[in-house]
Design a protein around this motif. Structure first.
Motif, mmCIF file in Angstrom:
data_model
loop_
_atom_site.group_PDB
_atom_site.id
_atom_site.type_symbol
_atom_site.label_atom_id
_atom_site.label_comp_id
_atom_site.label_asym_id
_atom_site.label_seq_id
_atom_site.Cartn_x
_atom_site.Cartn_y
_atom_site.Cartn_z
ATOM 1 N N CYS A 21 0.860 -1.184 0.000
ATOM 2 C CA CYS A 21 0.000 0.000 0.000
ATOM 3 C C CYS A 21 0.891 1.228 0.000
ATOM 4 C CB CYS A 21 -0.908 -0.013 1.216
ATOM 5 S SG CYS A 21 -1.950 1.453 1.402
ATOM 6 N N VAL A 22 0.632 2.143 -0.915
ATOM 7 C CA VAL A 22 1.411 3.375 -0.989
ATOM 8 C C VAL A 22 0.514 4.555 -0.634
ATOM 9 C CG1 VAL A 22 0.986 3.622 -3.472
ATOM 10 C CG2 VAL A 22 2.941 4.785 -2.414
ATOM 11 N N LEU A 23 1.049 5.444 0.150
ATOM 12 C CA LEU A 23 0.337 6.667 0.547
ATOM 13 C C LEU A 23 0.936 7.855 -0.171
ATOM 14 C CD1 LEU A 23 -0.817 7.684 4.096
ATOM 15 C CD2 LEU A 23 0.519 9.296 2.723
ATOM 16 N N SER A 24 0.098 8.711 -0.691
ATOM 17 C CA SER A 24 0.570 9.926 -1.348
ATOM 18 C C SER A 24 -0.251 11.114 -0.867
ATOM 19 C CB SER A 24 0.461 9.800 -2.869
ATOM 20 O OG SER A 24 -0.875 9.579 -3.259
ATOM 21 N N GLY A 25 0.345 12.286 -0.954
ATOM 22 C CA GLY A 25 -0.369 13.506 -0.636
ATOM 23 C C GLY A 25 -0.037 14.136 0.692
ATOM 24 N N ARG A 26 0.551 13.347 1.579
ATOM 25 C CA ARG A 26 0.956 13.848 2.897
ATOM 26 C C ARG A 26 2.189 13.088 3.349
ATOM 27 N NH1 ARG A 26 -2.212 17.257 1.815
ATOM 28 N NH2 ARG A 26 -3.905 18.130 3.097
ATOM 29 N N PRO A 27 2.913 13.632 4.337
ATOM 30 C CA PRO A 27 4.088 12.907 4.835
ATOM 31 C C PRO A 27 3.710 11.577 5.463
ATOM 32 C CG PRO A 27 4.186 15.219 5.476
ATOM 33 C CD PRO A 27 2.825 14.991 4.912
ATOM 34 N N PHE A 28 4.182 10.502 4.866
ATOM 35 C CA PHE A 28 3.797 9.157 5.292
ATOM 36 C C PHE A 28 4.155 8.894 6.749
ATOM 37 C CE2 PHE A 28 2.723 4.824 4.724
ATOM 38 C CZ PHE A 28 3.721 4.022 5.243
ATOM 39 N N GLY A 29 5.284 9.413 7.174
ATOM 40 C CA GLY A 29 5.779 9.134 8.511
ATOM 41 C C GLY A 29 4.906 9.676 9.636
ATOM 42 N N ARG A 30 3.925 10.474 9.330
ATOM 43 C CA ARG A 30 3.027 11.019 10.347
ATOM 44 C C ARG A 30 1.921 10.035 10.735
ATOM 45 N NH1 ARG A 30 0.846 16.723 8.451
ATOM 46 N NH2 ARG A 30 0.076 16.690 10.586
ATOM 47 N N TYR A 31 1.743 8.995 9.940
ATOM 48 C CA TYR A 31 0.561 8.157 10.080
ATOM 49 C C TYR A 31 0.838 6.786 10.684
ATOM 50 C CZ TYR A 31 -1.820 11.492 7.077
ATOM 51 O OH TYR A 31 -2.378 12.620 6.567
ATOM 52 N N ILE A 32 -0.029 6.398 11.611
ATOM 53 C CA ILE A 32 -0.175 5.001 11.963
ATOM 54 C C ILE A 32 -0.853 4.327 10.769
ATOM 55 C CG2 ILE A 32 -1.556 3.419 13.363
ATOM 56 C CD1 ILE A 32 -1.137 5.413 15.706
ATOM 57 N N MET A 33 -0.392 3.134 10.398
ATOM 58 C CA MET A 33 -0.962 2.421 9.270
ATOM 59 C C MET A 33 -1.605 1.125 9.734
ATOM 60 S SD MET A 33 -0.440 4.438 6.794
ATOM 61 C CE MET A 33 -1.022 3.364 5.489
ATOM 62 N N GLY A 34 -2.752 0.828 9.155
ATOM 63 C CA GLY A 34 -3.465 -0.391 9.523
ATOM 64 C C GLY A 34 -3.916 -1.152 8.293
ATOM 65 N N TRP A 35 -4.085 -2.440 8.486
ATOM 66 C CA TRP A 35 -4.699 -3.309 7.486
ATOM 67 C C TRP A 35 -5.992 -3.875 8.093
ATOM 68 C CZ3 TRP A 35 -3.300 -3.807 2.510
ATOM 69 C CH2 TRP A 35 -2.004 -3.448 2.131
ATOM 70 N N PHE A 36 -7.028 -3.828 7.304
ATOM 71 C CA PHE A 36 -8.324 -4.355 7.699
ATOM 72 C C PHE A 36 -8.815 -5.283 6.597
ATOM 73 C CE2 PHE A 36 -9.426 -1.653 11.349
ATOM 74 C CZ PHE A 36 -8.425 -0.705 11.257
ATOM 75 N N ARG A 37 -9.807 -6.100 6.923
ATOM 76 C CA ARG A 37 -10.405 -6.943 5.901
ATOM 77 C C ARG A 37 -11.915 -7.014 6.106
ATOM 78 N NH1 ARG A 37 -7.776 -12.792 7.668
ATOM 79 N NH2 ARG A 37 -9.010 -13.118 9.586
ATOM 80 N N GLN A 38 -12.587 -7.331 5.021
ATOM 81 C CA GLN A 38 -14.043 -7.377 5.072
ATOM 82 C C GLN A 38 -14.564 -8.384 4.058
ATOM 83 O OE1 GLN A 38 -15.980 -3.608 4.255
ATOM 84 N NE2 GLN A 38 -17.714 -4.155 5.552
ATOM 85 N N VAL A 39 -15.548 -9.163 4.520
ATOM 86 C CA VAL A 39 -16.277 -10.049 3.619
ATOM 87 C C VAL A 39 -17.695 -9.520 3.512
ATOM 88 C CG1 VAL A 39 -14.839 -12.035 4.135
ATOM 89 C CG2 VAL A 39 -16.889 -11.635 5.479
ATOM 90 N N PRO A 40 -18.364 -9.790 2.407
ATOM 91 C CA PRO A 40 -19.728 -9.267 2.229
ATOM 92 C C PRO A 40 -20.642 -9.688 3.367
ATOM 93 C CG PRO A 40 -18.890 -10.105 0.160
ATOM 94 C CD PRO A 40 -17.877 -10.482 1.206
ATOM 95 N N GLY A 41 -21.392 -8.736 3.892
ATOM 96 C CA GLY A 41 -22.337 -9.009 4.952
ATOM 97 C C GLY A 41 -21.761 -8.949 6.345
ATOM 98 N N LYS A 42 -20.459 -8.723 6.449
ATOM 99 C CA LYS A 42 -19.822 -8.637 7.759
ATOM 100 C C LYS A 42 -19.133 -7.289 7.925
ATOM 101 C CE LYS A 42 -19.091 -13.559 8.619
ATOM 102 N NZ LYS A 42 -18.098 -14.584 9.067
ATOM 103 N N GLU A 43 -18.871 -6.956 9.181
ATOM 104 C CA GLU A 43 -18.195 -5.702 9.463
ATOM 105 C C GLU A 43 -16.712 -5.799 9.100
ATOM 106 O OE1 GLU A 43 -20.971 -4.142 13.193
ATOM 107 O OE2 GLU A 43 -18.870 -4.661 13.524
ATOM 108 N N ARG A 44 -16.159 -4.646 8.815
ATOM 109 C CA ARG A 44 -14.732 -4.597 8.545
ATOM 110 C C ARG A 44 -13.971 -4.882 9.833
ATOM 111 N NH1 ARG A 44 -12.856 0.079 4.532
ATOM 112 N NH2 ARG A 44 -14.453 -1.061 3.377
ATOM 113 N N GLU A 45 -12.951 -5.728 9.762
ATOM 114 C CA GLU A 45 -12.222 -6.115 10.965
ATOM 115 C C GLU A 45 -10.740 -5.807 10.845
ATOM 116 O OE1 GLU A 45 -12.393 -10.304 11.765
ATOM 117 O OE2 GLU A 45 -11.331 -10.847 9.940
ATOM 118 N N PHE A 46 -10.167 -5.495 12.007
ATOM 119 C CA PHE A 46 -8.745 -5.201 12.098
ATOM 120 C C PHE A 46 -7.929 -6.458 11.838
ATOM 121 C CE2 PHE A 46 -4.894 -3.314 13.507
ATOM 122 C CZ PHE A 46 -4.252 -4.243 14.320
#
Length: 123
Positions: A21-46
């Protein structure tokens, strides 16, 4: 801020994939980064997350020991190495950025989201 995720695909159980995953538009080092996943009909999960310096990483119990999150601040990129994949890992995977000093596993705590990349694991 724009996030662009890639690397998803189709793999057999026990296989591996590496998401990027690439981030553009702001200084990347300022951000905590997360990965989430989601299947249809379910909530997005960490799934996994990493602090700004990379010094701290966090994982959901379901992926701990199989997935590894890492970042390269010079390239503005975050990665998710997924090993020993299981059919239950099948989902759309999303990278997200959080502008805060405190880590969060809640999707509501993230300011910016990528478009998602599909991971399908066959049994």
């Amino acid at each position: 801020v724009q996030l662009q995720a890639s690397g998803g695909g189709y793999v057999q159980a026990g296989g591996f994939l590496r998401l990027s995953c690439v981030l553009s538009g702001r200084p990347f080092g300022r951000y905590i980064m997360g990965w989430f996943r989601q299947v249809p009909g379910k909530e997005r999960e960490f799934v996994a997350g990493i602090t700004q310096s990379g010094g701290n990483t966090y994982y959901a119990d379901s992926v701990n020991g199989r997935f590894t999150v890492a970042r390269d601040n010079a390239k503005s990129m975050v990665y998710l190495q997924m090993n020993s994949l299981k059919p239950e890992d099948t989902a759309g995977y999303y990278c997200a950025a959080r502008l805060s000093v405190r880590f969060s596993v809640s999707p509501e705590g993230y300011n910016h989201w990528g478009q998602g990349t599909q991971v399908t694991v066959s049994s």
